[in-house]
Write an enzyme that holds these catalytic residues in place. Sequence first.
Site, PDB file in Angstrom:
ATOM      1  N   TRP A 170      35.085   2.232  88.528  1.00 22.12           N
ATOM      2  CA  TRP A 170      36.149   3.223  88.419  1.00 22.12           C
ATOM      3  C   TRP A 170      36.625   3.671  89.804  1.00 22.12           C
ATOM      4  O   TRP A 170      37.796   3.643  90.133  1.00 22.12           O
ATOM      5  CB  TRP A 170      35.585   4.422  87.650  1.00 22.12           C
ATOM      6  CG  TRP A 170      36.590   5.434  87.203  1.00 22.12           C
ATOM      7  CD1 TRP A 170      37.693   5.851  87.868  1.00 22.12           C
ATOM      8  CD2 TRP A 170      36.578   6.150  85.976  1.00 22.12           C
ATOM      9  NE1 TRP A 170      38.370   6.779  87.157  1.00 22.12           N
ATOM     10  CE2 TRP A 170      37.698   6.991  85.980  1.00 22.12           C
ATOM     11  CE3 TRP A 170      35.717   6.168  84.867  1.00 22.12           C
ATOM     12  CZ2 TRP A 170      37.984   7.859  84.915  1.00 22.12           C
ATOM     13  CZ3 TRP A 170      36.013   7.031  83.840  1.00 22.12           C
ATOM     14  CH2 TRP A 170      37.139   7.867  83.861  1.00 22.12           C
ATOM     15  N   ARG A 203      43.789   5.723  85.549  1.00 23.28           N
ATOM     16  CA  ARG A 203      43.152   6.209  84.323  1.00 23.28           C
ATOM     17  C   ARG A 203      42.535   7.595  84.528  1.00 23.28           C
ATOM     18  O   ARG A 203      42.371   8.359  83.573  1.00 23.28           O
ATOM     19  CB  ARG A 203      42.081   5.228  83.851  1.00 23.28           C
ATOM     20  CG  ARG A 203      42.239   4.905  82.391  1.00 23.28           C
ATOM     21  CD  ARG A 203      40.955   4.376  81.825  1.00 23.28           C
ATOM     22  NE  ARG A 203      40.152   5.478  81.274  1.00 23.28           N
ATOM     23  CZ  ARG A 203      39.034   5.289  80.598  1.00 23.28           C
ATOM     24  NH1 ARG A 203      38.564   4.078  80.454  1.00 23.28           N
ATOM     25  NH2 ARG A 203      38.381   6.300  80.112  1.00 23.28           N
ATOM     26  N   ASP A 204      42.172   7.871  85.767  1.00 19.16           N
ATOM     27  CA  ASP A 204      41.626   9.188  86.076  1.00 19.16           C
ATOM     28  C   ASP A 204      42.477  10.295  85.490  1.00 19.16           C
ATOM     29  O   ASP A 204      41.985  11.301  84.977  1.00 19.16           O
ATOM     30  CB  ASP A 204      41.625   9.417  87.598  1.00 19.16           C
ATOM     31  CG  ASP A 204      40.355   8.868  88.213  1.00 19.16           C
ATOM     32  OD1 ASP A 204      39.612   8.207  87.482  1.00 19.16           O
ATOM     33  OD2 ASP A 204      40.132   9.122  89.404  1.00 19.16           O
ATOM     34  N   LEU A 205      43.789  10.060  85.625  1.00 14.81           N
ATOM     35  CA  LEU A 205      44.733  11.077  85.236  1.00 14.81           C
ATOM     36  C   LEU A 205      44.492  11.505  83.788  1.00 14.81           C
ATOM     37  O   LEU A 205      44.459  12.683  83.466  1.00 14.81           O
ATOM     38  CB  LEU A 205      46.135  10.486  85.378  1.00 14.81           C
ATOM     39  CG  LEU A 205      47.291  11.434  85.289  1.00 14.81           C
ATOM     40  CD1 LEU A 205      47.227  12.423  86.432  1.00 14.81           C
ATOM     41  CD2 LEU A 205      48.594  10.646  85.350  1.00 14.81           C
ATOM     42  N   CYS A 228      40.390  12.564  82.934  1.00 13.01           N
ATOM     43  CA  CYS A 228      39.951  13.889  83.332  1.00 13.01           C
ATOM     44  C   CYS A 228      40.530  14.967  82.428  1.00 13.01           C
ATOM     45  O   CYS A 228      39.829  15.874  82.021  1.00 13.01           O
ATOM     46  CB  CYS A 228      40.317  14.181  84.781  1.00 13.01           C
ATOM     47  SG  CYS A 228      39.368  13.164  85.913  1.00 13.01           S
TER      48      CYS A 228
END
Lengths: 122, 486
Positions: free
Chosen positions: A61, A78-80, A83
């Site tokens: 990641w 994808r963090d967006l 989270c």
Amino acid sequence: MKHLKAINAKAGLIERLVTPLEAPATGDEPDVVALQGGGPPQQPQQPHIPLGCSLVFSPGWEADRTGGTAGLCQPVERDLFDCHIGCFWPAHVPDMLNHAPDWTKKCAAAQKDWRKIDIVFP
Amino acid sequence: MTVIEARPHHRFEAAGRPFVYLADSASVFGLDDAAEAVLAALAGGRCSRDELAERLTPVCPAEALDETLAELERVRAIAPVVPTETRPDRPKKVFPLTPFPVSTTVINVTNQCNLGCTYCYEYGDDRIVDTGRNGAPKFMTEETARQSVDFALRESGSNPVAHITFFGGETLLNFRVLKKTVAYARERAAMLGKGVDFSLTTNATLLTDEIIEFLAENEIGVTVSMDGPRDLQNRFRVFHDGRGSYDVVAPKVKALLARHRSRPIGARVTLTAGVLDVRRIYRHLTEEIGFHEVGFAPVTSKDARAWAIDGTGMERVLAEFRALALEWLEAVAAGRHHGFSNVRETLQEIHQGMSKAYPCGAGLGLVGVSTDGQVALCHRFAGSDAHRIGSVDTGIDRVAQREFLERHHIDDKPDCQSCFARPLCAGGCYHEAHTRYGDTTHANLHFCRWVRGWTDVCLRVYAELAERNPAVLARFETTGAAEPVS
């Protein structure tokens, strides 16, 4: 307590405090749930499903095998979503309830469509 | 490997069984053989679990040892040793929440006395305030006394009752003002919907039928300063012409005890060199004079004074106290009254598990008012500018009070940190420390041996009572009225 006997009032208080720590485990003890320690039960005990990035093993990641971000098996973008959906940490996304309900409308799949996400100005 | 050490504690035996008093929590626990063996082994110094296991194998098999260690650690009787650098910071000093209500206001209605007791802290060589020179009036005026009452009622805050103690000098030299003040306090308290409770300390020389009647009718608690039978009373408690006071005092006290039945009346004995026969004094004051309770305190003085008690004298006092405490135990275990008040007071503190940050309530729940209306830490400092924490018209000076609390906290008395008697002693009387060391923040190191000896006696008496007649302990659960002032 087996080896000590409380005599004065203070010892009695200590005994009441430490006795629960001494009971052998029966398997019926409630699960340890983050943010729910202490006090009377706030809600009926339910199975606890861990959520959030710190509880999910999601390799590749943060960095790829070279230490960069070019070859990640999941896009950094994808963090967006992870989270703010998975980890109740909405500080970095627009206010979807009031001001920007449609900011992800054009983004069906983050890996492919992340460039289409609207830029939102507060 | 984890190394274990014992926290400050005191092991003792009562009714043939081992007990421990833990200084960190002021708790008393009975020990079984295994727990006793572990603490005894750790008394020689810290050691590892395996070393302990090796030494204690016969008394304590490995499984029982681990169980015992776990229990002792849970109640903080023992703790694993951690390197100094990783030791967690000591918890910060905890201060009482202010404005802390003043429960007892001691009003010095006069700084004059008709006796000239050589050892007296107020007039003798060790006095703090030169009452002849500092300009404060010899007698408190009615106006100042009324202001003192208003102060007491106001500063008692949310307490339902304000305790007022009249003090001197010889309190009854200003009986005229005292009498009016009682009436005024009752009236004011009624208006404010508060209770008010009175007591006084006197040398009894000025008691008359009229005064006795007044004290009885108004349910005023009385403490009489009296040192015992004729030969002992007359040694230091003398009139200014050197004449002993026994023959004046004894009949008046008997008259007081015969008439005044509304409150228990106690004697307060000052022990001095040559006046150390505690049991003889106790018998005389209770059986022959008729006091309900007798409390003893060693004289406050510098070492060199003729009346100062030396080390041998203090050992004798301890032996006498021990013998009288055992008498107290036998009487109380059998459900009878015994009037040795020193043991009752300490047992109450042990029972409740009191752990003091300050040795007494001075400057916090108790203050002393001088004849000119200045408020000091306690009656012994009344009139001293250096120990002032307010005045009756402006109230408690919260900045001065806070500064006092900051400087006198038990955590700042390094000598006390490893002592098991710390929760009950907390360094001892500020006035005693001031007299000995010229510094109220100093721990009274000259009394340490004695205090530890006396605490040991009281712990034994307490644990034995808990074994023999635990129902009696219930009487220690509530704190009674304000303690007598001396």
